[in-house]
Design a protein around this motif. Structure first.
Motif, short mmCIF file in Angstrom:
data_model
loop_
_atom_site.label_atom_id
_atom_site.label_comp_id
_atom_site.label_asym_id
_atom_site.label_seq_id
_atom_site.Cartn_x
_atom_site.Cartn_y
_atom_site.Cartn_z
N MET A 108 0.82 -1.21 -0.03
CA MET A 108 0.00 -0.16 -0.12
C MET A 108 0.86 1.02 -0.03
SD MET A 108 -2.66 -1.42 -0.55
CE MET A 108 -3.53 0.16 -0.82
N TYR A 109 2.01 1.31 0.60
CA TYR A 109 2.92 2.29 0.31
C TYR A 109 3.32 2.68 -1.10
CZ TYR A 109 3.22 2.15 5.77
OH TYR A 109 2.99 2.03 6.86
N LEU A 110 3.54 1.38 -1.42
CA LEU A 110 4.14 1.36 -3.22
C LEU A 110 2.81 2.00 -4.00
CD1 LEU A 110 6.21 1.20 -5.40
CD2 LEU A 110 5.57 -1.20 -5.31
N ALA A 111 1.75 1.54 -3.78
CA ALA A 111 0.60 1.95 -4.28
C ALA A 111 0.49 3.51 -4.09
CB ALA A 111 -0.69 1.33 -3.93
N ALA A 112 0.65 4.04 -2.89
CA ALA A 112 0.54 5.56 -2.71
C ALA A 112 1.45 6.32 -3.66
CB ALA A 112 0.52 5.70 -1.28
N GLU A 113 2.58 5.70 -3.42
CA GLU A 113 3.64 6.51 -4.21
C GLU A 113 3.41 6.50 -5.92
OE1 GLU A 113 8.48 5.65 -5.51
OE2 GLU A 113 7.70 4.44 -3.61
N LEU A 114 2.72 5.38 -6.33
CA LEU A 114 2.52 5.42 -7.74
C LEU A 114 1.30 6.09 -8.27
CD1 LEU A 114 3.20 1.34 -8.18
CD2 LEU A 114 4.66 3.44 -9.16
N LEU A 115 0.30 6.41 -7.10
CA LEU A 115 -0.54 6.93 -7.55
C LEU A 115 -0.65 8.32 -6.94
CD1 LEU A 115 -3.42 4.31 -6.39
CD2 LEU A 115 -2.92 4.90 -8.48
N LYS A 116 0.45 8.74 -6.32
CA LYS A 116 0.72 10.20 -5.98
C LYS A 116 -0.14 10.86 -4.91
CE LYS A 116 3.08 11.14 -10.21
NZ LYS A 116 3.28 9.95 -10.67
N CYS A 117 -0.25 9.90 -4.05
CA CYS A 117 -1.23 10.25 -2.81
C CYS A 117 -0.66 9.59 -1.71
CB CYS A 117 -2.55 9.62 -3.07
SG CYS A 117 -2.77 7.95 -2.92
N GLN A 118 -1.04 9.93 -0.30
CA GLN A 118 -0.69 9.36 1.14
C GLN A 118 -1.74 7.98 1.06
OE1 GLN A 118 1.53 10.53 2.94
NE2 GLN A 118 1.74 11.99 0.97
N ALA A 119 -0.89 7.05 1.78
CA ALA A 119 -1.52 5.71 1.95
C ALA A 119 -3.13 5.95 2.62
CB ALA A 119 -0.97 4.82 2.95
N ASN A 120 -3.23 6.71 3.52
CA ASN A 120 -4.59 7.14 4.38
C ASN A 120 -5.34 7.86 3.47
OD1 ASN A 120 -3.48 9.72 4.43
ND2 ASN A 120 -3.46 9.92 6.55
N GLU A 121 -4.99 8.05 2.10
CA GLU A 121 -6.13 8.63 1.19
C GLU A 121 -6.53 7.67 -0.17
OE1 GLU A 121 -4.54 13.29 0.53
OE2 GLU A 121 -3.26 11.71 -0.36
N ILE A 122 -6.15 6.27 0.50
CA ILE A 122 -6.60 5.07 -0.60
C ILE A 122 -7.50 4.14 0.38
CG2 ILE A 122 -5.71 3.06 -1.72
CD1 ILE A 122 -3.22 4.51 -1.99
N ILE A 123 -8.49 3.67 -0.20
CA ILE A 123 -9.45 2.71 0.43
C ILE A 123 -8.80 1.33 -0.26
CG2 ILE A 123 -11.66 1.54 0.52
CD1 ILE A 123 -13.07 4.66 0.58
N TYR A 124 -8.74 0.53 0.75
CA TYR A 124 -8.29 -0.98 0.29
C TYR A 124 -9.43 -1.82 0.56
CZ TYR A 124 -5.40 -4.99 -0.64
OH TYR A 124 -4.72 -6.08 -1.30
N VAL A 125 -9.56 -2.61 -0.30
CA VAL A 125 -10.48 -3.61 -0.40
C VAL A 125 -10.11 -4.98 -0.46
CG1 VAL A 125 -13.03 -4.44 -1.25
CG2 VAL A 125 -11.99 -2.02 -1.79
N GLY A 126 -10.54 -6.16 0.25
CA GLY A 126 -9.91 -7.33 0.25
C GLY A 126 -10.76 -8.36 0.89
N ASP A 127 -10.58 -9.62 0.46
CA ASP A 127 -11.34 -10.73 1.03
C ASP A 127 -10.67 -11.73 1.72
OD1 ASP A 127 -9.74 -11.96 -1.21
OD2 ASP A 127 -11.18 -13.52 -1.40
#
Length: 220
Positions: free
Chosen positions: A149-168
């Motif tokens: 999720m830290y990498l996702a935030a870097e690639l999406l140019k935002c902070q991790a707490n600005e990403i909703i993560y959905v999983g099962d």
């Protein structure tokens, strides 16, 4: 106060895509090659999120250190590569969710423990173009570690707490929680019979992908 979000990231198998039909086919195909009758599809569906090793254990009642386990695992993966995306498709409600995200200028991505070898051709075959795709190949520590999720935030140019993560799976929620992401547990996914989703302590729980849209609206 909830922080406005800028992206939604999904686990792949059992959350974004229903890939279980392909795994049902390949595991039972492997059992057929070994002279065994097919297994019930429900048992296979509930095991998909645990990976190829768990499927071999389910299909042949073997432990990982048993003789014959590794050849069966490799053959299972070969069969899966040959039948990739034959029956896989986004879960009902995902298409509308992606339209909603686009209409609201929200990015979306995939963070999975599925190797890139299978993830990239699967997404390509289904003509899906996430804004980021995180596989185990791209991080030093896979989920449940929060690195994905830290990498996702870097690639999406935002902070991790600005990403909703959905999983099962519990590891998805743990990954998101450790990264500071709002989390959604997908109860419609590949949940083992002995799993208690509420124990995962996700911020939200959904029984259908369509229920994700109003949750996302609450973070805008």
């Amino acid at each position: 106060m909830k922080k406005p979000i800028k992206a939604v990231v999904f686990d792949l198998d059992g959350t974004f895509l229903d890939t279980a039909p392909d795994f049902v086919y390949v595991l039972n195909k492997l059992r057929e090659e070994e002279g065994l009758p097919p297994l019930d599809s429900t048992a296979i569906r509930n095991t998909v999120s645990h990976g190829a090793r768990a499927l071999v254990t389910l299909g042949f009642q073997l432990a990982e250190d048993d003789e014959g386990f590794e050849p069966l695992r490799l053959r299972l993966l070969d069969l899966y590569a040959e039948h990739l995306a034959v029956s896989s498709a986004p879960f009902d409600g995902i298409a509308d969710l992606l339209t909603f995200l686009q209409d609201n200028q929200l990015a979306w991505g995939i963070a999975t423990n599925k190797p890139e070898l299978y993830t990239t051709p699967l997404l390509a075959a289904l003509k899906l173009t996430p804004d980021c795709v995180i596989c185990p190949d791209h991080v030093e520590q896979s989920k449940p570690h929060p690195e994905s999720m830290y990498l996702a935030a870097e690639l999406l140019k935002c902070q991790a707490n600005e990403i909703i993560y959905v999983g099962d799976h519990a590891r998805d929620i743990e990954c998101g929680r450790q990264a500071g992401c709002p989390t959604i547990a997908a109860a419609y996914g590949y949940i083992s019979h002995d799993d208690n989703i509420d124990d995962w302590q996700a911020d939200h729980r959904v029984e259908h992908a369509r229920e994700i849209i109003p949750i996302v609206k609450g973070y805008l």
